[in-house]
Write an enzyme that holds these catalytic residues in place. Structure first.
Site, mmCIF file in Angstrom:
data_model
loop_
_atom_site.group_PDB
_atom_site.id
_atom_site.type_symbol
_atom_site.label_atom_id
_atom_site.label_comp_id
_atom_site.label_asym_id
_atom_site.label_seq_id
_atom_site.Cartn_x
_atom_site.Cartn_y
_atom_site.Cartn_z
ATOM 1 N N LYS A 39 2.376 2.268 5.624
ATOM 2 C CA LYS A 39 1.045 2.123 6.220
ATOM 3 C C LYS A 39 0.355 3.474 6.141
ATOM 4 C CE LYS A 39 -0.138 -1.327 8.804
ATOM 5 N NZ LYS A 39 -0.154 -2.670 8.554
HETATM 6 N N1 GLU Z 1 -2.214 -5.100 6.857
HETATM 7 C C1 GLU Z 1 -1.237 -6.116 6.610
HETATM 8 C C2 GLU Z 1 -0.233 -6.181 7.739
HETATM 9 O O1 GLU Z 1 -0.309 -5.474 8.709
HETATM 10 C C3 GLU Z 1 -0.488 -5.932 5.325
HETATM 11 C C4 GLU Z 1 -1.289 -5.442 4.191
HETATM 12 C C5 GLU Z 1 -0.670 -5.759 2.850
HETATM 13 O O2 GLU Z 1 -0.885 -6.850 2.435
HETATM 14 O O3 GLU Z 1 0.018 -4.897 2.306
HETATM 15 O O4 GLU Z 1 0.658 -6.984 7.688
#
Ligand code: GLU
Length: 422
Positions: free
Chosen positions: A109
């Site tokens: 992240k």
């Molecule tokens: N933001 C998404 C999550 O918290 C994942 C993003 C992605 O698809 O890599 O699960």
């Protein structure tokens, strides 16, 4: 468990959750640091020339939690409060989430500490491109694949893809997911997290033998996830959505909101502020409104020691990442027969599952139909839900402990099988 990230309260929360789980699973001490401490992290400074000619420096981050079973995967957040510690916590949660639903990824992240609403479209593009430019040595389709998260969207992913591809000298769609369909994205990625949550809420209702029609729902957050959940619960499941909110306002209407109108309002005006329906209520009272389904779909740590005992829902569907603190969990564990929890790593997994489908299709240059994707998404979520319930019943533990245990055990097994490189 002390470490580089421990000053950050969100990372401390992720570490505390892990520590409790590691005690439950009796994971030997020698594996605990290896499991929780992120493998790699980078911070970058991002100078941006504003439209008025000033140069402002923003901070960008990316944390890759573990690389034991494949590349890392996770969203890119543009948020004014983002820190390296919060990024690390979110990366850890991505790892347990991917492992729970069987994706061959570790978690990652990152993002930029910025309020995207305060940038002009041109400034946003420059900042997004600069962020990806700085990340080029650190990411790659086999190393770390970014996706959307809070404050970013398909357009930002397109700029990331273009910046990376210009550097490579050819199109590299597999470097990011959540792109527009025209450049290798898949239709329905934006809606996938919310749709997955709605599917799991219906699954949980079925498990509890409650009919969805006639149920009431309160949804915190009206972004990519919250708005889709609210619309899905209202128009697909036939529920009355009696509470909606965003960072500007919390609204309550026991008669049920016209959520399509709220969605149109947010498309036009960016926020729910000035949406004419419902009564404005204090933020502190919002999550304790009476309802059948409570959906936190915004930020971390909103359910804590001081409100957990006052929740008045039958199902807590955690569409956000990390909405419930370990202190609140202790309270909710005692209320297990009143509040059924769909833990975050399960409830919001639909997004990363569809991202995985997008990455696989980009790598193979072979595209599936929408029906194939929806069918595969629901099958994966259904299996993860069943596995979580089975483990929760067999071991007499909460659904969160059960879901996390499945995820953590898979990562632990991979690390054990690979052994320690000298
Ligand atoms: N933001 C998404 C999550 O918290 C994942 C993003 C992605 O698809 O890599 O699960």
């Amino acid at each position: 468990m002390e470490g580089f990230y421990s000053p950050d309260p969100v990372f401390r929360m992720a570490a505390r959750q892990f520590e409790l789980l590691a005690d439950h699973l009796e994971i030997p001490q020698q594996f605990r640091q290896r499991l929780i401490q992120p493998k790699r992290a980078v911070t970058v400074s991002l100078p941006l020339e504003r439209d008025d000619g000033r140069v402002e420096v923003f901070h960008g981050y990316r944390v890759q939690h573990h690389l034991s079973i494949g590349p890392t995967k996770g969203g890119t957040r543009f948020s004014p409060v983002l820190t390296i510690g919060e990024s690390a916590a979110l990366a850890v949660w991505m790892s347990w989430k991917c492992a729970l639903v069987g994706l061959p990824y570790g978690g990652a992240k990152g993002g930029v500490s910025v309020d995207p609403n305060l940038l002009s479209p041109g400034e946003l593009e420059k900042l997004a491109r600069r962020y990806m430019q700085e990340m080029i040595p650190f990411v790659g389709p086999r190393t770390d694949i970014m996706g959307p998260d809070m404050g970013t969207n398909a357009q930002v992913m397109a700029w990331f893809m273009d910046t990376y591809s210009m550097h490579a000298g050819h199109a590299v769609p597999e470097i990011v997911t959540g792109k527009p369909v025209s450049i290798g994205g898949v239709s329905g990625r934006r809606e996938s997290t919310g749709r997955g949550a709605v599917f799991l809420i219906e699954r949980a209702l079925d498990h509890l033998k409650i009919k969805p029609s006639g149920c009431t729902a309160v949804v915190q957050g009206f972004g990519n996830v919250g708005s889709v959940v609210a619309c899905g619960l209202a128009y697909k499941s036939g529920m009355k959505v009696t509470g909606i909110s965003d960072h500007t306002v919390c609204l309550y209407d026991p008669a049920g909101f016209d959520v399509a109108a709220a969605d149109r309002h947010v498309t036009q005006h960016r926020t729910l502020k000035d949406f004419p329906q419902g009564e404005r209520i204090p933020a502190d009272d919002f999550l304790t409104l009476p309802c059948d389904i409570l959906v936190p779909a915004a930020i971390e740590r909103v359910i804590h020691a001081s409100n957990a005992s006052r929740l008045r829902c039958r199902i807590l569907a955690e569409a956000a990442n990390g909405p419930t603190t370990p202190e609140a969990d202790e309270i909710l564990d005692k209320r297990w027969d009143e509040v059924f929890v769909i833990p975050d790593i399960l409830c919001n997994a639909g997004g990363v599952i569809v991202s995985y489908f997008e990455w696989v299709q980009d790598l193979q240059n072979f595209f599936w139909t929408d029906i194939e994707m929806t069918d595969r998404l629901f099958r994966i979520l259904d299996a993860a839900f069943s596995a979580t319930i089975k483990r929760s019943k067999e071991r007499r533990v909460s659904t969160r402990t059960a879901a996390m245990a499945i995820g953590v055990e898979r990562v632990l097994t991979a690390k054990r099988d690979r052994g320690l490189f000298p």
